[in-house]
Design an enzyme around this catalytic site. Structure first.
Site, PDB file in Angstrom:
ATOM      1  N   ARG A  96      89.221  53.002  59.965  1.00  0.00           N
ATOM      2  CA  ARG A  96      88.445  54.124  59.468  1.00  0.00           C
ATOM      3  C   ARG A  96      88.679  55.334  60.372  1.00  0.00           C
ATOM      4  O   ARG A  96      88.908  55.191  61.566  1.00  0.00           O
ATOM      5  CB  ARG A  96      86.952  53.792  59.483  1.00  0.00           C
ATOM      6  CG  ARG A  96      86.505  52.829  58.388  1.00  0.00           C
ATOM      7  CD  ARG A  96      84.981  52.679  58.384  1.00  0.00           C
ATOM      8  NE  ARG A  96      84.475  52.078  59.601  1.00  0.00           N
ATOM      9  CZ  ARG A  96      83.895  52.726  60.583  1.00  0.00           C
ATOM     10  NH1 ARG A  96      83.714  54.038  60.516  1.00  0.00           N
ATOM     11  NH2 ARG A  96      83.477  52.092  61.655  1.00  0.00           N
ATOM     12  N   TYR A 246      93.648  52.162  53.985  1.00  0.00           N
ATOM     13  CA  TYR A 246      93.056  51.095  54.780  1.00  0.00           C
ATOM     14  C   TYR A 246      91.557  50.918  54.569  1.00  0.00           C
ATOM     15  O   TYR A 246      90.796  51.891  54.580  1.00  0.00           O
ATOM     16  CB  TYR A 246      93.303  51.357  56.279  1.00  0.00           C
ATOM     17  CG  TYR A 246      93.260  50.089  57.098  1.00  0.00           C
ATOM     18  CD1 TYR A 246      94.396  49.288  57.209  1.00  0.00           C
ATOM     19  CD2 TYR A 246      92.098  49.660  57.717  1.00  0.00           C
ATOM     20  CE1 TYR A 246      94.367  48.116  57.931  1.00  0.00           C
ATOM     21  CE2 TYR A 246      92.059  48.483  58.443  1.00  0.00           C
ATOM     22  CZ  TYR A 246      93.206  47.710  58.549  1.00  0.00           C
ATOM     23  OH  TYR A 246      93.180  46.538  59.268  1.00  0.00           O
ATOM     24  N   GLY A 247      91.129  49.689  54.454  1.00  0.00           N
ATOM     25  CA  GLY A 247      89.726  49.261  54.576  1.00  0.00           C
ATOM     26  C   GLY A 247      88.688  50.246  54.073  1.00  0.00           C
ATOM     27  O   GLY A 247      88.699  50.657  52.913  1.00  0.00           O
ATOM     28  N   LYS A 255      81.887  50.903  52.656  1.00  0.00           N
ATOM     29  CA  LYS A 255      81.137  51.825  53.520  1.00  0.00           C
ATOM     30  C   LYS A 255      80.728  53.089  52.760  1.00  0.00           C
ATOM     31  O   LYS A 255      79.621  53.586  52.930  1.00  0.00           O
ATOM     32  CB  LYS A 255      81.975  52.177  54.754  1.00  0.00           C
ATOM     33  CG  LYS A 255      82.464  50.970  55.562  1.00  0.00           C
ATOM     34  CD  LYS A 255      81.344  50.097  56.065  1.00  0.00           C
ATOM     35  CE  LYS A 255      81.849  49.059  57.071  1.00  0.00           C
ATOM     36  NZ  LYS A 255      80.759  48.162  57.512  1.00  0.00           N
ATOM     37  N   HIS A 275      73.391  48.364  57.294  1.00  0.00           N
ATOM     38  CA  HIS A 275      74.575  47.699  57.848  1.00  0.00           C
ATOM     39  C   HIS A 275      74.134  46.369  58.455  1.00  0.00           C
ATOM     40  O   HIS A 275      74.101  46.224  59.677  1.00  0.00           O
ATOM     41  CB  HIS A 275      75.185  48.634  58.902  1.00  0.00           C
ATOM     42  CG  HIS A 275      76.542  48.247  59.359  1.00  0.00           C
ATOM     43  ND1 HIS A 275      77.059  48.656  60.574  1.00  0.00           N
ATOM     44  CD2 HIS A 275      77.515  47.503  58.774  1.00  0.00           C
ATOM     45  CE1 HIS A 275      78.276  48.169  60.703  1.00  0.00           C
ATOM     46  NE2 HIS A 275      78.579  47.474  59.636  1.00  0.00           N
ATOM     47  N   SER A 297      79.862  47.412  65.892  1.00  0.00           N
ATOM     48  CA  SER A 297      81.075  46.588  65.864  1.00  0.00           C
ATOM     49  C   SER A 297      81.307  45.917  67.217  1.00  0.00           C
ATOM     50  O   SER A 297      80.765  46.328  68.236  1.00  0.00           O
ATOM     51  CB  SER A 297      82.275  47.425  65.446  1.00  0.00           C
ATOM     52  OG  SER A 297      82.220  48.677  66.049  1.00  0.00           O
ATOM     53  N   CYS A 299      80.278  42.992  68.172  1.00  0.00           N
ATOM     54  CA  CYS A 299      79.178  42.133  68.629  1.00  0.00           C
ATOM     55  C   CYS A 299      79.206  40.761  67.955  1.00  0.00           C
ATOM     56  O   CYS A 299      78.388  39.905  68.253  1.00  0.00           O
ATOM     57  CB  CYS A 299      77.830  42.783  68.352  1.00  0.00           C
ATOM     58  SG  CYS A 299      77.474  44.185  69.416  1.00  0.00           S
ATOM     59  N   ASN A 303      80.384  36.415  62.911  1.00  0.00           N
ATOM     60  CA  ASN A 303      80.205  35.097  63.539  1.00  0.00           C
ATOM     61  C   ASN A 303      78.748  34.635  63.424  1.00  0.00           C
ATOM     62  O   ASN A 303      78.480  33.465  63.143  1.00  0.00           O
ATOM     63  CB  ASN A 303      80.608  35.141  65.014  1.00  0.00           C
ATOM     64  CG  ASN A 303      82.076  35.479  65.204  1.00  0.00           C
ATOM     65  OD1 ASN A 303      82.880  35.361  64.264  1.00  0.00           O
ATOM     66  ND2 ASN A 303      82.443  35.906  66.402  1.00  0.00           N
ATOM     67  N   ASP A 322      77.810  41.865  56.105  1.00  0.00           N
ATOM     68  CA  ASP A 322      78.003  43.265  56.498  1.00  0.00           C
ATOM     69  C   ASP A 322      76.946  44.235  55.977  1.00  0.00           C
ATOM     70  O   ASP A 322      76.539  45.118  56.702  1.00  0.00           O
ATOM     71  CB  ASP A 322      79.395  43.740  56.055  1.00  0.00           C
ATOM     72  CG  ASP A 322      79.845  45.000  56.787  1.00  0.00           C
ATOM     73  OD1 ASP A 322      79.541  45.128  57.989  1.00  0.00           O
ATOM     74  OD2 ASP A 322      80.486  45.863  56.160  1.00  0.00           O
ATOM     75  N   ARG A 419      92.575  42.557  59.768  1.00  0.00           N
ATOM     76  CA  ARG A 419      91.481  42.047  58.941  1.00  0.00           C
ATOM     77  C   ARG A 419      91.887  40.896  58.045  1.00  0.00           C
ATOM     78  O   ARG A 419      93.031  40.816  57.600  1.00  0.00           O
ATOM     79  CB  ARG A 419      90.981  43.169  58.024  1.00  0.00           C
ATOM     80  CG  ARG A 419      90.452  44.392  58.738  1.00  0.00           C
ATOM     81  CD  ARG A 419      89.044  44.178  59.214  1.00  0.00           C
ATOM     82  NE  ARG A 419      88.569  45.256  60.078  1.00  0.00           N
ATOM     83  CZ  ARG A 419      87.281  45.589  60.186  1.00  0.00           C
ATOM     84  NH1 ARG A 419      86.370  44.951  59.496  1.00  0.00           N
ATOM     85  NH2 ARG A 419      86.912  46.542  61.012  1.00  0.00           N
ATOM     86  N   GLY A 545      77.115  29.345  68.737  1.00  0.00           N
ATOM     87  CA  GLY A 545      76.197  28.401  68.091  1.00  0.00           C
ATOM     88  C   GLY A 545      74.873  28.244  68.815  1.00  0.00           C
ATOM     89  O   GLY A 545      73.845  27.884  68.207  1.00  0.00           O
TER      90      GLY A 545
HETATM   91  O1  TSX Z   1      80.489  36.628  68.202  1.00  0.00           O
HETATM   92  C1  TSX Z   1      80.020  36.439  69.309  1.00  0.00           C
HETATM   93  N1  TSX Z   1      78.720  35.981  69.434  1.00  0.00           N
HETATM   94  C2  TSX Z   1      77.870  35.795  68.230  1.00  0.00           C
HETATM   95  C3  TSX Z   1      78.122  34.475  67.653  1.00  0.00           C
HETATM   96  C4  TSX Z   1      77.353  33.912  66.750  1.00  0.00           C
HETATM   97  N2  TSX Z   1      80.797  36.706  70.415  1.00  0.00           N
HETATM   98  C5  TSX Z   1      82.140  37.272  70.281  1.00  0.00           C
HETATM   99  C6  TSX Z   1      82.023  38.772  70.353  1.00  0.00           C
HETATM  100  C7  TSX Z   1      83.229  39.484  69.901  1.00  0.00           C
HETATM  101  C8  TSX Z   1      83.284  39.717  68.435  1.00  0.00           C
HETATM  102  C9  TSX Z   1      80.285  36.459  71.649  1.00  0.00           C
HETATM  103  N3  TSX Z   1      80.820  36.625  72.856  1.00  0.00           N
HETATM  104  C10 TSX Z   1      78.995  35.966  71.799  1.00  0.00           C
HETATM  105  C11 TSX Z   1      78.193  35.694  70.676  1.00  0.00           C
HETATM  106  O2  TSX Z   1      77.057  35.250  70.789  1.00  0.00           O
HETATM  107  N4  TSX Z   1      78.754  35.837  73.134  1.00  0.00           N
HETATM  108  C12 TSX Z   1      79.878  36.253  73.750  1.00  0.00           C
HETATM  109  C13 TSX Z   1      80.060  36.286  75.223  1.00  0.00           C
HETATM  110  C14 TSX Z   1      80.619  34.976  75.679  1.00  0.00           C
HETATM  111  C15 TSX Z   1      81.977  34.744  75.585  1.00  0.00           C
HETATM  112  C16 TSX Z   1      82.490  33.524  75.977  1.00  0.00           C
HETATM  113  C17 TSX Z   1      81.665  32.562  76.493  1.00  0.00           C
HETATM  114  C18 TSX Z   1      80.302  32.786  76.607  1.00  0.00           C
HETATM  115  C19 TSX Z   1      79.794  34.004  76.186  1.00  0.00           C
HETATM  116  N5  TSX Z   1      82.258  31.353  76.873  1.00  0.00           N
HETATM  117  C20 TSX Z   1      82.053  30.684  78.008  1.00  0.00           C
HETATM  118  O3  TSX Z   1      81.334  31.126  78.852  1.00  0.00           O
HETATM  119  C21 TSX Z   1      82.753  29.407  78.142  1.00  0.00           C
HETATM  120 MN    MN Z   2      80.548  46.707  59.165  1.00  0.00          MN
END
Ligand code: TSX
Ligand code: MN
Length: 636
Positions: A96, A246-247, A255, A275, A297, A299, A303, A322, A419, A545
Site C-alpha cells: 500500500r 497490489y493488495g 481497505k 480493523h 501490522s 503484531c 496468527n 482483518d 502475501r 498458543g
Molecule cells: O504472532 C505472534 N503472536 C500472536 C500469536 C497468536 N508473534 C509473531 C509476530 C510477528 C507477526 C509473536 N511474536 C508473538 C505472538 O504472541 N509473540 C512474539 C514474540 C516471541 C517470539 C518468539 C518466541 C517468544 C516470543 N519464542 C521463544 O522465546 C522460543
Molecule cells: Mn489489515
C-alpha cells in the site's frame, strides 16, 4: 505487448452487444440494473477499453482467466498443491502507498482533523475536489486503451445479509479479478439486489498502463508507480485507484471499501467498520464467547485469529482475521459482528506450522501467492519456513535469483510484504457461523501493540471512556507492510491510522457516543502486549498458543470474576489469576507499571493526540488523559 484479454474469442461479431462502440465479450450489459449501466457507460467512455467483460465469479471463469495469466507469464502454477499459483510483481509495486492515498470531500475537515500548526497530520490525506479532478484527468482518460474492462459485482459480507454492503469494481487487471473472487463474494446474484436502484459502492481501478505500453512492463506486471494514486470519495461512496495492482491498492473491497468508505457509512448509520479480527473461544465448560481484536501490522493478528491453544480443553474458532463490521442490536443491545471478507490476504513471511498451522493448511489449495519464493519442486517458500524445508533445497527468490537453502544466510526468498490469498472457508478452524447473516455477539474488544518496554501483558479498561482512550493512544513498533522502516514506536490509534475515511476526532467521538444509548450492552475493552522485553532483550511472554491464557483471563473478566485489581493505568490481573501452568514467567517484570515510563508516555500521548487532532480531540479523551496523569502521579 499484446493484450492477453478477451477470454472468449469465438463470438459472433454481428450479434455481439456493444456499449457505445465497445464490444461486450461476456455477460449481458442490457440486463444490468439501469443505474449500474449508467455508471458503467461513463467508466467505459472514460477509460476507452477495447472490450467489456462482466464477471460472474464462477470457477469456470477463474479457470479460463488463470490459464490466460499463466500463458502471459504473470502467474505460474505451484504444482505441489491443488490450484495454487505464484505471482511476482514489478518490484516497484509491493505494498500500500499511504502517501498516495487520499480522501476527497468539499470540506477538508470532514476528512482530516484540525491538526496544530507544525504537526504533520498522519491520520489521512485530504485533497479538494478541484485538485483531485486535475490529478485524475491526467490519469484515467484512455487508461484502458487496448485492454479489457472487467466488471466485478461483489458483496462485502454474506450476500443478502442486513449487515452486508454491495460494491461493483471495474478493473483492467485479471489478477485483481482472481483475487477479488477469493477475498469477496463475487456473484451475478448481486445484480438482483441492485434491481430497484439500491446503493452500491462504485470502485474504479486501473493498473494505469494503456497499450501499447509507453514504458517497459517489468515481470509481466503492468503498473504505473510514478502515477499511483488511491482516491476515496466518501460522500458519493466512490473509490478510484490508479497505477498499482497490489493488495490494498487494487482489491478495492478490502481497505478502501470495507474500512475507509464503510467507516464513513458506519458513522452516518450508527455502526462500526473496524480493523479487527473476530474469533470465538470455548472454555472447558463449553461456554463460548466471541471477541474482536485490533492490532497494528506486525503484531500477528492473523496468527491470533487462528490460534492453536496450548492449554487443554479450550477451542478457538476463526470468524475473520482483518475487518469487522459491528452494530448494536436495536432489540437485544448486543454488539453483533460480521467479517465482510471471504478470504485471507495475509503476510506470508513468518507464517509456518509452528506460528500458524491453520493459515498454512488454509492455503494449500485454491490460493495465490504474491512475491514469495519458489522451491525447485514447485512449492512456496518464505522466511520462516526454514525448519520445514530441507537444507539444500533450491529456491528461486521473488526477484528471480536462484540459491540453495542454508548456503548463504544473506539471501532472502520473499519480499517482507509477500502475501498469501486464500479462501476463508478452507481454514480448518473456520467457525460454523462465520457467514451467519445475523453476525456473532461480541463480548470483549481487545486492542494490542508491539510494546517492548513498560506496558503490561494485559490491561482492562476502567470503563467505556477509558477503553476508548486506551484505543486512542494505541502504539506499536513499526511495520513491514507500510512504507515506514526502522524500529520506531508509531502511534496507530485503534489500529486504524491508515484506514480512517473521515476526521479522526469525529471517529473517536463516534466511539464515545455508543455509551449514550442505554440500550447498548457495551463490551469490556482490553489492551494486550505480547512483546514486552526484559533487560536482556528477551521476550517476557511466550506468546502464540499461550496467549489463550490471557484470553481465558479476559473471558473471566467478561463473566465478572473477581480476578482484577485496580491500578493507575487500568485493571490488572491479580497474581495467580492467569493460568501459568508449565511456564516460567517473571510475573513482576511482565505486569509492572514503571512510574517513569508511564509519566513520560502519557505526556507524549497528550502531545501527539493534541498535535494531530487539535480541537477535534474529544473533551472526554482530554479528561481521561488528565485523570490517568493524576493517577500515575500517585504511583510509587
Ligand atoms: O504472532 C505472534 N503472536 C500472536 C500469536 C497468536 N508473534 C509473531 C509476530 C510477528 C507477526 C509473536 N511474536 C508473538 C505472538 O504472541 N509473540 C512474539 C514474540 C516471541 C517470539 C518468539 C518466541 C517468544 C516470543 N519464542 C521463544 O522465546 C522460543
Ligand atoms: Mn489489515
Amino acid at each position: 505487448m499484446e493484450d492477453i484479454s478477451v477470454p472468449f474469442s469465438e463470438v459472433h461479431y454481428l450479434t455481439i452487444e456493444k456499449v457505445g462502440n465497445v464490444p461486450v465479450t461476456k455477460g449481458n450489459f442490457q440486463s444490468l440494473p439501469a443505474h449500474v449501466q449508467t455508471w458503467l457507460a461513463q467508466m467505459i467512455q472514460l477509460c476507452t477499453p477495447k472490450a467489456v467483460y462482466i464477471s460472474d465469479g464462477s470457477q469456470e471463469e477463474a479457470t479460463i482467466v488463470t490459464k490466460k495469466l499463466v500463458d502471459y507469464g504473470q502467474l505460474s502454477p505451484l504444482k505441489k498443491y491443488e490450484n495454487c499459483y505464484i505471482c511476482r510483481t514489478d518490484p516497484r509495486d509491493v505494498a500500500r502507498v499511504e502517501s498516495k492515498t487520499f480522501i476527497v470531500t468539499n470540506d477538508k475537515h470532514s476528512s482530516v482533523p484540525h491538526s496544530r500548526e507544525g504537526a504533520k497530520c498522519i491520520l489521512g490525506l485530504w485533497m479538494s475536489p478541484q485538485d483531485i479532478s486535475k490529478e485524475l484527468d491526467t490519469r484515467f482518460p484512455g487508461c484502458m486503451t487496448g485492454r479489457t474492462l472487467m466488471v466485478i459485482p461483489f458483496s462485502m459480507g454474506p450476500v443478502g445479509s442486513p449487515l452486508s454492503k454491495i460494491g461493483v469494481q471495474v478493473t483492467d487487471s485479471y489478477y485483481v479479478l482472481l483475487s477479488m473472487r477469493v477475498m469477496t463474494r463475487v456473484s451475478p446474484d448481486i445484480w438482483r439486489h441492485l434491481a430497484h436502484g439500491e446503493e452500491f459502492v462504485r470502485c474504479l481501478h486501473s493498473v494505469g498502463v494503456p497499450l501499447p505500453a509507453a514504458q517497459p512492463i517489468v515481470n509481466n506486471w503492468p503498473c504505473n508507480p510514478e502515477k499511483t494514486m488511491i482516491v476515496h470519495f466518501p460522500d458519493p461512496r466512490k473509490v478510484m485507484s490508479f497505477g498499482s495492482g497490489y493488495g490494498g491498492n487494487s482489491l478495492l473491497g478490502k481497505k478502501c471499501f470495507a474500512l475507509r468508505i464503510a467507516g464513513r457509512i458506519a458513522k452516518d448509520e450508527g455502526w462500526l467498520a473496524e480493523h479487527m479480527l473476530i474469533m470465538s473461544i470455548t472454555n472447558p465448560k463449553g461456554e463460548e464467547k466471541f471477541i474482536a481484536a485490533a492490532f497494528p501490522s506486525a503484531c500477528g493478528k492473523t496468527n491470533l485469529a487462528m490460534l492453536t491453544p496450548t492449554i487443554p480443553g479450550y477451542t478457538v474458532q476463526c470468524v475473520g482475521d482483518d475487518i469487522a463490521w459491528m452494530r448494536f442490536d436495536k432489540k437485544t443491545g448486543e454488539l453483533r459482528a460480521i467479517n465482510p471478507e471471504a478470504g485471507f490476504f495475509g503476510v506470508a513471511p513468518g507464517t509456518n506450522m509452528k506460528t500458524n498451522p491453520n493459515a498454512i493448511l488454509t492455503c494449500l489449495k485454491n490460493s495465490i501467492f504474491t512475491n514469495v519464493g519458489e522451491t525447485a519442486d514447485s512449492g512456496f517458500y518464505w522466511e520462516g519456513l526454514e525448519d520445514e524445508t530441507p537444507a539444500g533445497t533450491e529456491v528461486t527468490s521473488w526477484t528471480g535469483e536462484k540459491y540453495k537453502l542454508g548456503e548463504d544466510k544473506t539471501k532472502k526468498s520473499s519480499h517482507p510484504n509477500a502475501r498469501f490469498c486464500c479462501p476463508a472457508r478452507q481454514c480448518p478452524i473456520i467457525h460454523s457461523r462465520w457467514e451467519d447473516p445475523a453476525g456473532v455477539p461480541i463480548s470483549a474488544i481487545i486492542f494490542g501493540g508491539r510494546r517492548p518496554e513498560g506496558v503490561p501483558l494485559v490491561i482492562e479498561s476502567l470503563n467505556w471512556k477509558h477503553g476508548v482512550f486506551l484505543a486512542s493512544q494505541l502504539k506499536s513498533e513499526s511495520t513491514a507492510a507500510a512504507e515506514f522502516t526502522g524500529k520506531q514506536i508509531m502511534h496507530d490509534p485503534f489500529a486504524m491510522r491508515p484506514f480512517v475515511g473521515y476526521n479522526f476526532g469525529h471517529y473517536i467521538q463516534h466511539w464515545l457516543d455508543f455509551e449514550k444509548d442505554p440500550n447498548n450492552k457495551l463490551p469490556k475493552i482490553f489492551h494486550v502486549n505480547w512483546f514486552r522485553l526484559d533487560e536482556n532483550n528477551k521476550f517476557l511472554w511466550p506468546g502464540f498458543g499461550d496467549n489463550i491464557r490471557v484470553l481465558d483471563w479476559i473471558i473471566r473478566r467478561v463473566n465478572n470474576e473477581d480476578v482484577a485489581d485496580v491500578s493507575p493505568v487500568g485493571l490488572l490481573p491479580k497474581k495467580g489469576s492467569i493460568n501459568l501452568d508449565g511456564l516460567d514467567i517473571n510475573w513482576e517484570k511482565l505486569l509492572s507499571i514503571p512510574k517513569d515510563y508511564w509519566t513520560g508516555d502519557i505526556e507524549e500521548t497528550l502531545t501527539w493526540l493534541d498535535g494531530q487532532l487539535g480541537d477535534d480531540l474529544p473533551q472526554d479523551i482530554r479528561a481521561e488523559i488528565q485523570k490517568q496523569k493524576d493517577r500515575i502521579s500517585q504511583l510509587n
